[in-house]
Design a protein around this motif. Structure first.
Motif, short mmCIF file in Angstrom:
data_model
loop_
_atom_site.label_atom_id
_atom_site.label_comp_id
_atom_site.label_asym_id
_atom_site.label_seq_id
_atom_site.Cartn_x
_atom_site.Cartn_y
_atom_site.Cartn_z
N VAL A 1 1.00 -1.01 0.13
CA VAL A 1 -0.01 -0.55 -0.18
C VAL A 1 0.68 1.39 0.04
N THR A 2 2.31 1.37 0.76
CA THR A 2 2.65 2.54 0.78
C THR A 2 4.29 2.21 0.97
N ASP A 3 4.61 3.23 0.56
CA ASP A 3 6.64 2.49 1.43
C ASP A 3 7.32 4.08 2.12
N ASN A 4 8.19 3.54 2.46
CA ASN A 4 9.36 5.01 3.47
C ASN A 4 9.20 6.45 2.26
N TYR A 5 9.26 6.20 0.53
CA TYR A 5 9.23 7.46 0.27
C TYR A 5 8.37 7.79 -0.40
N ALA A 6 7.02 7.22 -0.24
CA ALA A 6 5.21 7.52 0.15
C ALA A 6 4.90 8.43 1.02
N LYS A 7 5.30 8.14 2.66
CA LYS A 7 5.18 8.45 3.82
C LYS A 7 6.22 9.93 3.70
N LYS A 8 7.22 10.01 3.08
CA LYS A 8 7.94 10.74 3.70
C LYS A 8 7.97 12.44 2.52
N GLN A 9 6.42 11.73 1.62
CA GLN A 9 6.21 13.46 0.85
C GLN A 9 5.86 14.57 1.20
N GLN A 10 6.88 15.85 0.51
CA GLN A 10 5.86 16.69 1.45
C GLN A 10 5.09 17.47 0.22
N GLN A 11 3.56 18.33 0.50
CA GLN A 11 2.96 18.13 -0.11
C GLN A 11 3.19 19.52 -0.62
N LYS A 12 3.21 19.94 -2.49
CA LYS A 12 3.08 20.34 -2.63
C LYS A 12 2.16 21.18 -2.62
N LYS A 13 2.35 23.13 -3.37
CA LYS A 13 1.10 23.74 -3.55
C LYS A 13 0.70 23.89 -4.14
N PHE A 14 -0.58 23.86 -4.55
CA PHE A 14 -1.83 23.54 -6.01
C PHE A 14 -1.46 25.37 -5.80
N GLN A 15 -1.05 25.40 -7.76
CA GLN A 15 -0.72 26.58 -8.81
C GLN A 15 -2.18 26.01 -9.22
N GLU A 16 -2.50 27.56 -9.41
CA GLU A 16 -3.46 28.05 -10.58
C GLU A 16 -3.04 27.31 -12.14
N GLU A 17 -3.45 26.95 -12.61
CA GLU A 17 -3.26 27.22 -14.81
C GLU A 17 -1.78 26.52 -14.60
N ALA A 18 -0.97 25.29 -13.71
CA ALA A 18 -0.34 24.94 -13.64
C ALA A 18 -0.61 23.14 -13.45
N ILE A 19 0.24 22.50 -13.81
CA ILE A 19 0.41 20.85 -13.80
C ILE A 19 0.47 20.77 -12.76
N PRO A 20 -0.52 19.65 -11.94
CA PRO A 20 -0.01 19.51 -10.61
C PRO A 20 1.04 18.48 -10.26
N LEU B 1 3.41 15.99 -9.17
CA LEU B 1 3.88 14.66 -8.81
C LEU B 1 3.84 13.94 -7.39
N ARG B 2 2.88 12.72 -6.94
CA ARG B 2 2.62 12.71 -6.03
C ARG B 2 2.12 11.25 -5.51
N ASP B 3 2.65 10.67 -4.55
CA ASP B 3 1.70 9.49 -4.55
C ASP B 3 -0.02 9.45 -3.90
N ILE B 4 -0.70 8.69 -4.39
CA ILE B 4 -1.79 9.67 -4.09
C ILE B 4 -2.40 7.89 -3.29
N PRO B 5 -2.61 8.18 -2.10
CA PRO B 5 -3.09 7.46 -0.99
C PRO B 5 -4.47 6.00 -2.01
N ILE B 6 -4.17 4.88 -1.29
CA ILE B 6 -5.69 3.79 -1.33
C ILE B 6 -6.63 4.28 -2.27
N SER B 7 -7.25 4.77 -0.20
CA SER B 7 -8.30 5.31 -0.54
C SER B 7 -8.71 5.79 -1.37
N GLU B 8 -8.12 7.22 -2.00
CA GLU B 8 -8.56 8.09 -2.63
C GLU B 8 -8.46 7.45 -4.31
N VAL B 9 -7.68 7.08 -4.71
CA VAL B 9 -7.47 5.75 -5.51
C VAL B 9 -8.89 5.27 -6.21
#
Lengths: 126, 187
Positions: free
Chosen positions: A88-107, A109-117
């Motif tokens: 379900v997860t691994d070390n890289y996914a646990k330690k990832q930082q949330q980047k701010k959402f910018q308008e008109e920019a491609i979001p 890349l991040r690991d999406i939690p399995i519940s959301e998927v």
């Protein structure tokens, strides 16, 4: 600096290995086939037993065959079992930082939690 | 109390039954096919033929009685410890989730997980015996980290339903879990 292109040093190493392997092979053939008395008469007395001339290739071939089975077994052993969190997860996914959402920019890349998927796949089919 | 037919990951037919006991309590049971007479007689005949062959070779009649004894013991052990008749999931909102496996000999083994420990119920994919299968699992909350998962509890391990059946069970569970998560916590 680390390109795989041909270089003069690599050509020299390759040729030295080529000559060395031919020399080793001819030496192995001489040791295996020439009778002991002839070798003793030349003064070369310190050789391994001729038994090994057949035993070593046999060992090597069996080792290669076992290697296939061993590799398959190691693969099966290192597959995560169904109840481990590594599915379900691994070390890289646990330690990832949330980047701010910018308008008109491609979001970013991040690991999406399995519940959301799961919600996106299975609950939003309306 | 309708029963819908689906297939397991290996192709055997299974049946899913949904019972709604109340607005926040649902029971989902997956029933596996019973032990077939033809497979039982095939295995028994194979074992007894092999024992008879050994008897002809060794002239020792103990081989035959040992084969009969071991096939009986093996059948009893198989029915009591291996052959699962029905696996069910009872979701009670705000209380917890209970997982029950009933074996062919009548034995039932139950596990209860309280709702405070449950983070979510999801459909996960993993590699299992040279195949990639979908399976339903309960994600348990990590007490130290609200986003983390401390443990994964796989469900329906022996019946292994396919994705269509799993989606039904998943939607049922999510309806109840949503009520639990959005209702105000009274602890």
């Amino acid at each position: 600096e680390n390109s795989p292109a041909p270089l003069p040093e690599r050509a020299i190493y390759g040729f030295a290995l080529f000559l060395g392997s031919w020399f080793g092979f001819i030496l192995y053939l001489i040791w295996a086939y020439v009778p002991e008395t002839w070798l003793f008469s030349l003064g070369l007395t310190y050789w391994p037993q001729k038994y090994w001339a057949v035993a070593l290739p046999a060992y090597l071939l069996v080792a290669v065959g076992i290697g296939y089975v061993l590799l398959f077994g190691i693969n099966m052993m290192s597959t995560a079992p169904l109840n481990s969190t590594h599915t379900v997860t691994d070390n890289y996914a646990k330690k990832q930082q949330q980047k701010k959402f910018q308008e008109e920019a491609i979001p970013a890349l991040r690991d999406i939690p399995i519940s959301e998927v799961n919600r996106m796949f299975f609950l939003s089919e309306k | 109390m309708e029963e819908r037919r689906y297939r397991s990951a290996s192709g055997v037919p299974i049946a899913l039954r949904c019972l709604q006991h109340s607005a926040s309590c649902r029971e989902l049971a997956v029933r596996c096919p019973r032990l077939q007479l033809r497979s039982l007689s095939a295995v028994t005949s194979a074992v007894w033929l092999a024992a008879y062959g050994l008897f002809v070779l060794s002239e020792n009649s103990m081989v035959l009685s040992a084969a009969i004894f071991f096939s009986l013991i093996g059948l009893i052990i198989y029915l009591h410890f291996v052959k699962i008749d029905q696996e069910s999931l009872l979701v009670i909102g705000s209380l917890g989730i209970q997982v029950t496996s009933s074996y062919a000999s009548g034995k039932e083994s139950t596990t209860f997980i309280e709702m405070g420990r449950v983070k979510d119920v999801v459909i996960n994919e993993a590699i299992h015996m040279q195949k990639v299968i979908y399976y339903l699992c309960i994600l348990l909350q990590d007490p130290g980290d609200p986003q983390g998962v401390s443990e994964v509890v796989p469900l329906f391990q022996s019946s292994k339903p396919r994705l269509d059946c799993l989606i039904e069970v998943y939607k049922s569970c999510q309806e109840i879990l949503e009520q639990t998560k959005t209702a105000p916590q009274s602890n």
